[in-house]
Design a protein around this motif. Structure first.
Motif, PDB file in Angstrom:
ATOM      1  N   LEU A  20     -53.144 -44.802  37.341  1.00 24.69           N
ATOM      2  CA  LEU A  20     -53.695 -46.122  36.995  1.00 24.69           C
ATOM      3  C   LEU A  20     -52.567 -47.126  36.769  1.00 24.69           C
ATOM      4  O   LEU A  20     -52.609 -48.251  37.286  1.00 24.69           O
ATOM      5  CB  LEU A  20     -54.582 -46.009  35.767  1.00 24.69           C
ATOM      6  CG  LEU A  20     -55.284 -47.274  35.262  1.00 24.69           C
ATOM      7  CD1 LEU A  20     -56.612 -46.918  34.603  1.00 24.69           C
ATOM      8  CD2 LEU A  20     -54.430 -48.043  34.255  1.00 24.69           C
ATOM      9  N   LEU A  21     -51.548 -46.708  36.003  1.00 22.85           N
ATOM     10  CA  LEU A  21     -50.405 -47.596  35.756  1.00 22.85           C
ATOM     11  C   LEU A  21     -49.656 -47.881  37.048  1.00 22.85           C
ATOM     12  O   LEU A  21     -49.204 -49.013  37.281  1.00 22.85           O
ATOM     13  CB  LEU A  21     -49.473 -46.963  34.725  1.00 22.85           C
ATOM     14  CG  LEU A  21     -50.022 -46.845  33.296  1.00 22.85           C
ATOM     15  CD1 LEU A  21     -49.037 -46.090  32.410  1.00 22.85           C
ATOM     16  CD2 LEU A  21     -50.300 -48.235  32.719  1.00 22.85           C
ATOM     17  N   LEU A  22     -49.502 -46.855  37.886  1.00 25.34           N
ATOM     18  CA  LEU A  22     -48.837 -47.059  39.180  1.00 25.34           C
ATOM     19  C   LEU A  22     -49.580 -48.100  40.003  1.00 25.34           C
ATOM     20  O   LEU A  22     -48.970 -49.000  40.590  1.00 25.34           O
ATOM     21  CB  LEU A  22     -48.781 -45.738  39.941  1.00 25.34           C
ATOM     22  CG  LEU A  22     -48.326 -45.834  41.410  1.00 25.34           C
ATOM     23  CD1 LEU A  22     -46.847 -46.201  41.489  1.00 25.34           C
ATOM     24  CD2 LEU A  22     -48.590 -44.520  42.150  1.00 25.34           C
ATOM     25  N   GLY A  23     -50.910 -47.974  40.052  1.00 25.13           N
ATOM     26  CA  GLY A  23     -51.696 -48.894  40.862  1.00 25.13           C
ATOM     27  C   GLY A  23     -51.646 -50.316  40.350  1.00 25.13           C
ATOM     28  O   GLY A  23     -51.431 -51.257  41.124  1.00 25.13           O
ATOM     29  N   ILE A  24     -51.818 -50.493  39.046  1.00 26.77           N
ATOM     30  CA  ILE A  24     -51.854 -51.845  38.485  1.00 26.77           C
ATOM     31  C   ILE A  24     -50.470 -52.496  38.501  1.00 26.77           C
ATOM     32  O   ILE A  24     -50.302 -53.616  38.997  1.00 26.77           O
ATOM     33  CB  ILE A  24     -52.417 -51.821  37.049  1.00 26.77           C
ATOM     34  CG1 ILE A  24     -53.885 -51.414  37.067  1.00 26.77           C
ATOM     35  CG2 ILE A  24     -52.250 -53.189  36.383  1.00 26.77           C
ATOM     36  CD1 ILE A  24     -54.525 -51.322  35.693  1.00 26.77           C
ATOM     37  N   ILE A  25     -49.471 -51.793  37.977  1.00 28.06           N
ATOM     38  CA  ILE A  25     -48.129 -52.376  37.903  1.00 28.06           C
ATOM     39  C   ILE A  25     -47.529 -52.535  39.302  1.00 28.06           C
ATOM     40  O   ILE A  25     -47.007 -53.604  39.650  1.00 28.06           O
ATOM     41  CB  ILE A  25     -47.213 -51.503  37.024  1.00 28.06           C
ATOM     42  CG1 ILE A  25     -47.726 -51.488  35.584  1.00 28.06           C
ATOM     43  CG2 ILE A  25     -45.772 -52.028  37.060  1.00 28.06           C
ATOM     44  CD1 ILE A  25     -46.967 -50.551  34.666  1.00 28.06           C
ATOM     45  N   GLY A  26     -47.616 -51.478  40.116  1.00 29.63           N
ATOM     46  CA  GLY A  26     -47.070 -51.556  41.468  1.00 29.63           C
ATOM     47  C   GLY A  26     -47.787 -52.585  42.314  1.00 29.63           C
ATOM     48  O   GLY A  26     -47.154 -53.349  43.058  1.00 29.63           O
ATOM     49  N   GLY A  27     -49.128 -52.621  42.211  1.00 27.95           N
ATOM     50  CA  GLY A  27     -49.894 -53.584  42.996  1.00 27.95           C
ATOM     51  C   GLY A  27     -49.590 -55.022  42.627  1.00 27.95           C
ATOM     52  O   GLY A  27     -49.354 -55.867  43.494  1.00 27.95           O
ATOM     53  N   LEU A  28     -49.573 -55.313  41.318  1.00 30.47           N
ATOM     54  CA  LEU A  28     -49.305 -56.680  40.876  1.00 30.47           C
ATOM     55  C   LEU A  28     -47.863 -57.094  41.170  1.00 30.47           C
ATOM     56  O   LEU A  28     -47.609 -58.244  41.567  1.00 30.47           O
ATOM     57  CB  LEU A  28     -49.599 -56.814  39.382  1.00 30.47           C
ATOM     58  CG  LEU A  28     -51.086 -56.821  38.990  1.00 30.47           C
ATOM     59  CD1 LEU A  28     -51.235 -56.848  37.477  1.00 30.47           C
ATOM     60  CD2 LEU A  28     -51.809 -58.013  39.617  1.00 30.47           C
ATOM     61  N   LEU A  29     -46.912 -56.188  40.989  1.00 32.62           N
ATOM     62  CA  LEU A  29     -45.519 -56.517  41.295  1.00 32.62           C
ATOM     63  C   LEU A  29     -45.355 -56.867  42.772  1.00 32.62           C
ATOM     64  O   LEU A  29     -44.679 -57.841  43.122  1.00 32.62           O
ATOM     65  CB  LEU A  29     -44.603 -55.344  40.930  1.00 32.62           C
ATOM     66  CG  LEU A  29     -44.146 -55.241  39.480  1.00 32.62           C
ATOM     67  CD1 LEU A  29     -43.293 -53.998  39.281  1.00 32.62           C
ATOM     68  CD2 LEU A  29     -43.365 -56.490  39.070  1.00 32.62           C
ATOM     69  N   GLY A  30     -45.967 -56.054  43.631  1.00 33.48           N
ATOM     70  CA  GLY A  30     -45.884 -56.334  45.060  1.00 33.48           C
ATOM     71  C   GLY A  30     -46.462 -57.689  45.410  1.00 33.48           C
ATOM     72  O   GLY A  30     -45.892 -58.439  46.215  1.00 33.48           O
ATOM     73  N   ILE A  31     -47.590 -58.028  44.791  1.00 30.14           N
ATOM     74  CA  ILE A  31     -48.237 -59.325  45.066  1.00 30.14           C
ATOM     75  C   ILE A  31     -47.385 -60.474  44.554  1.00 30.14           C
ATOM     76  O   ILE A  31     -47.154 -61.463  45.264  1.00 30.14           O
ATOM     77  CB  ILE A  31     -49.640 -59.355  44.425  1.00 30.14           C
ATOM     78  CG1 ILE A  31     -50.562 -58.357  45.132  1.00 30.14           C
ATOM     79  CG2 ILE A  31     -50.234 -60.767  44.486  1.00 30.14           C
ATOM     80  CD1 ILE A  31     -51.867 -58.096  44.414  1.00 30.14           C
ATOM     81  N   TYR A  32     -46.887 -60.359  43.333  1.00 25.07           N
ATOM     82  CA  TYR A  32     -46.132 -61.468  42.740  1.00 25.07           C
ATOM     83  C   TYR A  32     -44.743 -61.633  43.362  1.00 25.07           C
ATOM     84  O   TYR A  32     -44.152 -62.714  43.253  1.00 25.07           O
ATOM     85  CB  TYR A  32     -46.016 -61.267  41.230  1.00 25.07           C
ATOM     86  CG  TYR A  32     -47.240 -61.752  40.478  1.00 25.07           C
ATOM     87  CD1 TYR A  32     -47.569 -63.103  40.444  1.00 25.07           C
ATOM     88  CD2 TYR A  32     -48.085 -60.856  39.832  1.00 25.07           C
ATOM     89  CE1 TYR A  32     -48.690 -63.550  39.771  1.00 25.07           C
ATOM     90  CE2 TYR A  32     -49.216 -61.293  39.157  1.00 25.07           C
ATOM     91  CZ  TYR A  32     -49.515 -62.643  39.137  1.00 25.07           C
ATOM     92  OH  TYR A  32     -50.634 -63.095  38.476  1.00 25.07           O
ATOM     93  N   GLY A  48     -47.109 -52.641  47.462  1.00 26.39           N
ATOM     94  CA  GLY A  48     -48.025 -52.757  46.339  1.00 26.39           C
ATOM     95  C   GLY A  48     -49.409 -52.258  46.701  1.00 26.39           C
ATOM     96  O   GLY A  48     -50.092 -51.614  45.882  1.00 26.39           O
ATOM     97  N   THR A  49     -49.827 -52.525  47.934  1.00 24.16           N
ATOM     98  CA  THR A  49     -51.114 -52.021  48.408  1.00 24.16           C
ATOM     99  C   THR A  49     -51.126 -50.501  48.457  1.00 24.16           C
ATOM    100  O   THR A  49     -52.144 -49.867  48.144  1.00 24.16           O
ATOM    101  CB  THR A  49     -51.421 -52.596  49.807  1.00 24.16           C
ATOM    102  OG1 THR A  49     -51.656 -54.004  49.698  1.00 24.16           O
ATOM    103  CG2 THR A  49     -52.642 -51.940  50.426  1.00 24.16           C
ATOM    104  N   VAL A  50     -50.005 -49.900  48.839  1.00 29.46           N
ATOM    105  CA  VAL A  50     -49.903 -48.443  48.865  1.00 29.46           C
ATOM    106  C   VAL A  50     -50.132 -47.874  47.464  1.00 29.46           C
ATOM    107  O   VAL A  50     -50.882 -46.909  47.278  1.00 29.46           O
ATOM    108  CB  VAL A  50     -48.532 -47.996  49.410  1.00 29.46           C
ATOM    109  CG1 VAL A  50     -48.381 -46.478  49.297  1.00 29.46           C
ATOM    110  CG2 VAL A  50     -48.358 -48.430  50.864  1.00 29.46           C
ATOM    111  N   CYS A  51     -49.503 -48.485  46.470  1.00 30.24           N
ATOM    112  CA  CYS A  51     -49.675 -48.028  45.081  1.00 30.24           C
ATOM    113  C   CYS A  51     -51.136 -48.121  44.651  1.00 30.24           C
ATOM    114  O   CYS A  51     -51.690 -47.183  44.051  1.00 30.24           O
ATOM    115  CB  CYS A  51     -48.812 -48.867  44.141  1.00 30.24           C
ATOM    116  SG  CYS A  51     -47.028 -48.698  44.390  1.00 30.24           S
ATOM    117  N   ALA A  52     -51.771 -49.255  44.957  1.00 29.00           N
ATOM    118  CA  ALA A  52     -53.164 -49.453  44.562  1.00 29.00           C
ATOM    119  C   ALA A  52     -54.097 -48.488  45.287  1.00 29.00           C
ATOM    120  O   ALA A  52     -55.068 -47.978  44.704  1.00 29.00           O
ATOM    121  CB  ALA A  52     -53.577 -50.894  44.831  1.00 29.00           C
ATOM    122  N   THR A  53     -53.806 -48.210  46.552  1.00 26.38           N
ATOM    123  CA  THR A  53     -54.655 -47.307  47.331  1.00 26.38           C
ATOM    124  C   THR A  53     -54.607 -45.890  46.779  1.00 26.38           C
ATOM    125  O   THR A  53     -55.641 -45.207  46.685  1.00 26.38           O
ATOM    126  CB  THR A  53     -54.217 -47.308  48.811  1.00 26.38           C
ATOM    127  OG1 THR A  53     -54.355 -48.635  49.344  1.00 26.38           O
ATOM    128  CG2 THR A  53     -55.062 -46.354  49.633  1.00 26.38           C
TER     129      THR A  53
END
Length: 274
Positions: A20-32, A48-53
């Motif tokens: 969950l932390l990987l998806g949220i932190i990784g996804g948001l970091l990639g986007i920002y 970041g999409t990879v982390c969220a997926t």
């Protein structure tokens, strides 16, 4: 253990909260970080999409373990629909309240929150009103929708090199790319458990499959962004996606071979009907 899988009743080598932390932190970091550079930024959005997926695939694994796996497509498409609504609503606040500082900047976070809140309400309806006897239904519905929101927004940012609402609407929504991302992200999140379910389903192998589907989505997004993105940016997204897909898919195949009792080559199909 359920008949169709082994997620919540079986050993998980990776804690769901860590994913969950990987998806949220990784996804948001990639986007920002998508707009720091015309080449590196879109690649980071794709990663970041990879982390969220991977996060979303693990949530699918958990909730679908309570049945035969037949509900995977249903909850996948339902949650990704919620994701699209949440993301667009979060980004739209920048238009609605242009005078509020940071509203546009907070668009991805607000979109994530909107998606998870709506999914939580849907999960409560499913358990309290419809009567679905799945203890983790509410949490997993929220997680899948959150992962889908970051996945869709990450691919959108990879195309535009921006998370600005105007850019997303003009270059992703208006031309219909949003429909492609909806389908790709849904398939990337829901396919891994469907591909791996069974009595000997293993979390590590399933998530390796999820990583490969995420990188495959990244490859396709690189090709799509060649229409609207930077000439070198889309190529970088495609190449990194290709390399990631080769590595992760080989790891998935190796894990499948290791888990199999034996592997036999059956040959090609006959040239004439027998």
């Amino acid at each position: 253990m359920s008949a169709g899988g082994s997620a919540d009743g079986a050993h998980s080598s990776i804690n769901g909260n860590h994913l969950l932390l990987l998806g949220i932190i990784g996804g948001l970091l990639g986007i920002y970080l998508c707009n720091i550079n015309g080449i590196i930024g879109p690649v980071l959005a794709g990663l970041g999409t990879v982390c969220a997926t991977v996060w979303g695939a693990n949530a699918i694994r958990s909730v679908a373990s309570y049945g035969l796996g037949t509900g995977v497509p249903s909850i996948g498409y339902m949650c990704l629909s919620i994701s699209i609504i949440g993301v667009l609503a979060g980004l739209a606040l920048g238009f609605i309240f242009p005078d509020i500082p940071m509203m546009s900047t907070l668009g991805p976070v607000i979109g994530l929150i909107f998606a998870m809140i709506i999914a939580t309400i849907v999960g409560l309806i499913a358990t309290k009103i419809v009567g679905m006897k799945i203890p983790i239904m509410v949490r997993c519905t929220a997680e899948i929708a959150g992962a889908g929101a970051l996945s869709v927004l990450g691919l959108s940012a990879a195309v535009t090199g921006s998370y600005d609402a105007t850019d997303i609407f003009n270059h992703v929504v208006a031309n219909g790319f949003i429909a492609l991302f909806f389908i790709m992200c849904t398939m990337a999140i829901q396919h891994p458990f469907n591909a791996c379910l069974g009595p000997n389903e293993d979390q590590s192998r399933t998530l390796k499959c999820a990583t490969s589907t995420a990188f495959l989505s990244m490859m396709i997004t690189g090709l799509v962004s060649s229409v609207a993105g930077d000439v070198f940016g889309w190529l970088a997204v495609f190449i990194v996606g290709l390399i990631g897909w080769i590595i992760s898919f080989r790891a998935f195949v190796k894990a499948s071979y290791d888990a199999a009792a034996s592997v036999k080559w059956a040959g090609l199909w006959p040239k004439v009907e027998e």
